[in-house]
Design an enzyme around this catalytic site. Structure first.
Site, PDB file in Angstrom:
ATOM      1  N   ASN A  25       0.846  -1.185   0.000  1.00 33.90           N
ATOM      2  CA  ASN A  25       0.000   0.000   0.000  1.00 33.90           C
ATOM      3  C   ASN A  25       0.890   1.246   0.000  1.00 33.90           C
ATOM      4  OD1 ASN A  25      -1.887   1.974   0.456  1.00 33.90           O
ATOM      5  ND2 ASN A  25      -2.392   1.324   2.547  1.00 33.90           N
ATOM      6  N   TRP A  26       0.954   1.903  -1.164  1.00 32.91           N
ATOM      7  CA  TRP A  26       1.845   3.069  -1.285  1.00 32.91           C
ATOM      8  C   TRP A  26       1.248   4.331  -0.658  1.00 32.91           C
ATOM      9  CZ3 TRP A  26       3.355   2.542  -7.231  1.00 32.91           C
ATOM     10  CH2 TRP A  26       4.082   1.362  -7.397  1.00 32.91           C
ATOM     11  N   LYS A  27      -0.034   4.287  -0.317  1.00 26.50           N
ATOM     12  CA  LYS A  27      -0.721   5.454   0.266  1.00 26.50           C
ATOM     13  C   LYS A  27      -0.548   6.687  -0.646  1.00 26.50           C
ATOM     14  CE  LYS A  27      -0.263   3.263   4.706  1.00 26.50           C
ATOM     15  NZ  LYS A  27      -0.247   3.370   6.164  1.00 26.50           N
ATOM     16  N   HIS A  34      -9.793   0.985   4.905  1.00 21.59           N
ATOM     17  CA  HIS A  34      -8.520   1.228   5.594  1.00 21.59           C
ATOM     18  C   HIS A  34      -8.744   2.224   6.736  1.00 21.59           C
ATOM     19  CE1 HIS A  34      -4.418   2.421   6.435  1.00 21.59           C
ATOM     20  NE2 HIS A  34      -4.028   1.333   5.790  1.00 21.59           N
ATOM     21  N   GLU A  65      -7.087   4.610   7.822  1.00 18.98           N
ATOM     22  CA  GLU A  65      -6.818   6.022   7.510  1.00 18.98           C
ATOM     23  C   GLU A  65      -8.006   6.661   6.814  1.00 18.98           C
ATOM     24  OE1 GLU A  65      -3.084   5.426   5.512  1.00 18.98           O
ATOM     25  OE2 GLU A  65      -2.171   4.896   7.423  1.00 18.98           O
ATOM     26  N   GLU A  79      -5.707  -5.161  10.608  1.00 19.98           N
ATOM     27  CA  GLU A  79      -4.709  -4.117  10.834  1.00 19.98           C
ATOM     28  C   GLU A  79      -5.049  -3.366  12.121  1.00 19.98           C
ATOM     29  OE1 GLU A  79      -2.572  -2.786   7.076  1.00 19.98           O
ATOM     30  OE2 GLU A  79      -4.459  -1.711   7.070  1.00 19.98           O
ATOM     31  N   GLY A 135       2.035   2.164  10.969  1.00 25.73           N
ATOM     32  CA  GLY A 135       2.973   3.280  10.859  1.00 25.73           C
ATOM     33  C   GLY A 135       3.665   3.656  12.158  1.00 25.73           C
ATOM     34  N   SER A 170       3.090  -2.098  10.521  1.00 26.33           N
ATOM     35  CA  SER A 170       4.531  -2.106  10.797  1.00 26.33           C
ATOM     36  C   SER A 170       5.241  -3.407  10.425  1.00 26.33           C
ATOM     37  CB  SER A 170       4.794  -1.737  12.264  1.00 26.33           C
ATOM     38  OG  SER A 170       4.339  -0.422  12.523  1.00 26.33           O
ATOM     39  N   GLY A 180       2.753  -1.033   4.385  1.00 24.91           N
ATOM     40  CA  GLY A 180       2.696   0.378   4.033  1.00 24.91           C
ATOM     41  C   GLY A 180       4.094   0.957   3.906  1.00 24.91           C
ATOM     42  N   GLY A 181       4.575   1.566   4.978  1.00 26.91           N
ATOM     43  CA  GLY A 181       5.864   2.270   4.985  1.00 26.91           C
ATOM     44  C   GLY A 181       7.005   1.509   4.305  1.00 26.91           C
TER      45      GLY A 181
HETATM   46  P1  PGA Z   1       2.521   0.309   7.770  1.00 29.70           P
HETATM   47  O1  PGA Z   1       1.075   0.484   7.082  1.00 29.70           O
HETATM   48  O2  PGA Z   1       3.125  -0.934   7.183  1.00 29.70           O
HETATM   49  O3  PGA Z   1       3.262   1.558   7.416  1.00 29.70           O
HETATM   50  O4  PGA Z   1       2.275   0.157   9.221  1.00 29.70           O
HETATM   51  C1  PGA Z   1       0.226  -0.602   6.868  1.00 29.70           C
HETATM   52  C2  PGA Z   1      -1.052  -0.142   6.253  1.00 29.70           C
HETATM   53  O5  PGA Z   1      -1.473   0.998   6.540  1.00 29.70           O
HETATM   54  O6  PGA Z   1      -1.685  -0.859   5.477  1.00 29.70           O
END
Ligand code: PGA
Length: 243
Positions: free
Chosen positions: A7-9, A85, A87, A161, A167, A204, A225-226
């Site tokens: 997930n590149w966000k 998600h 976010e 998640e 994050g 994470s 993500g990150g």
């Molecule tokens: P993260 O994000 O790996 O940066 O914790 C995961 C996600 O939001 O899907």
């Protein structure tokens, strides 16, 4: 085969960088979720990875400025969509009702859905059973009306998640997320849900901990993500996964 979803966000800044990131991640078993403006080009260029949208709207057309429909996403050559998600729930006030509409619209357009669920820290602090209740409530509401679809198992994946792990560098304990994955499968084991859906863990995930989450067992993959934006980290991850 385990699912490795990236997930590149809201990254990267340019299409050129997005294509370079794809070049690095274009492997079998990998799903990439770029920002929507890069979707069509990424879908055109991806050879081994599958491509997903980070969001869609539930209507197919009309006066909804700024939105993107499931069919538009499909037409861009995209197979997957992330829905729910945390976010989006947090920053864009997406409710379970909105998430439910998006899931039904995505399935109607024959997109494969990754539904994200997970509890906030204050719930988890009360214990794993409180977290399970929270997740069961999300599943029940997000998947309402799903019985109207002849769902194939491959069309619906759930990503667990925990919000406090996203994050933050503080991943869940693999044993506890495996327990939650088992719980999600049990919760969805009876009709009208598709039997035995795949469950991913996200929050994470990095090169150091990925192997522990992907041990044979209840967790069928990861949502990253990150670390999906860091080449050195990804290189190590793909090395560990031998892909
Ligand atoms: P993260 O994000 O790996 O940066 O914790 C995961 C996600 O939001 O899907």
């Amino acid at each position: 085969m385990k699912i490795i979803a990236l997930n590149w966000k809201l990254n990267p800044e340019t299409e050129k960088e997005a294509l370079s990131l794809l070049g690095f991640s274009d492997r079998k078993g990998v799903l990439v979720f770029p920002p929507s403006i890069f979707l069509a080009e990424i879908a055109r260029k991806a050879k081994r990875a599958e491509v997903g949208a980070q969001n869609i709207f539930w209507e197919e057309g009309g006066a909804f400025t700024g939105e993107i429909s499931p069919s538009m996403v499909k037409d861009a050559g995209v197979q997957w969509v992330l829905i729910g998600h945390s976010e989006r729930r947090r920053y864009f006030d997406e409710t379970d009702e909105m998430i439910n509409k998006k899931i039904l619209a995505a399935l109607h357009a024959d997109l494969r859905v990754i539904l994200c669920v997970g509890e906030p820290l204050e719930v988890r602090k009360k214990g794993v059973s409180s977290a399970k209740k929270f997740v069961a409530y999300q599943l029940e509401n997000d998947l309402r009306g799903i019985k109207n679809f002849k769902l194939k198992i491959k069309n619906l994946v759930v990503a667990y998640e925990p919000i406090w792990a996203i994050g933050t560098g503080k991943a869940d304990k693999p044993a506890e997320s495996a327990e939650m994955a088992k719980f999600i499968k049990e919760t969805l084991s009876s009709k009208p849900y598709p039997p035995n859906p795949k469950v991913l863990y996200g929050g994470s995930v990095n090169a150091k901990n990925i192997a522990a989450f992907l041990r044979p067992g209840e967790i069928d993959g990861v949502l990253i993500g990150g670390a999906s934006l860091k080449r050195e980290e990804l290189k190590r991850i793909f090395g560990i996964l031998k892909i």
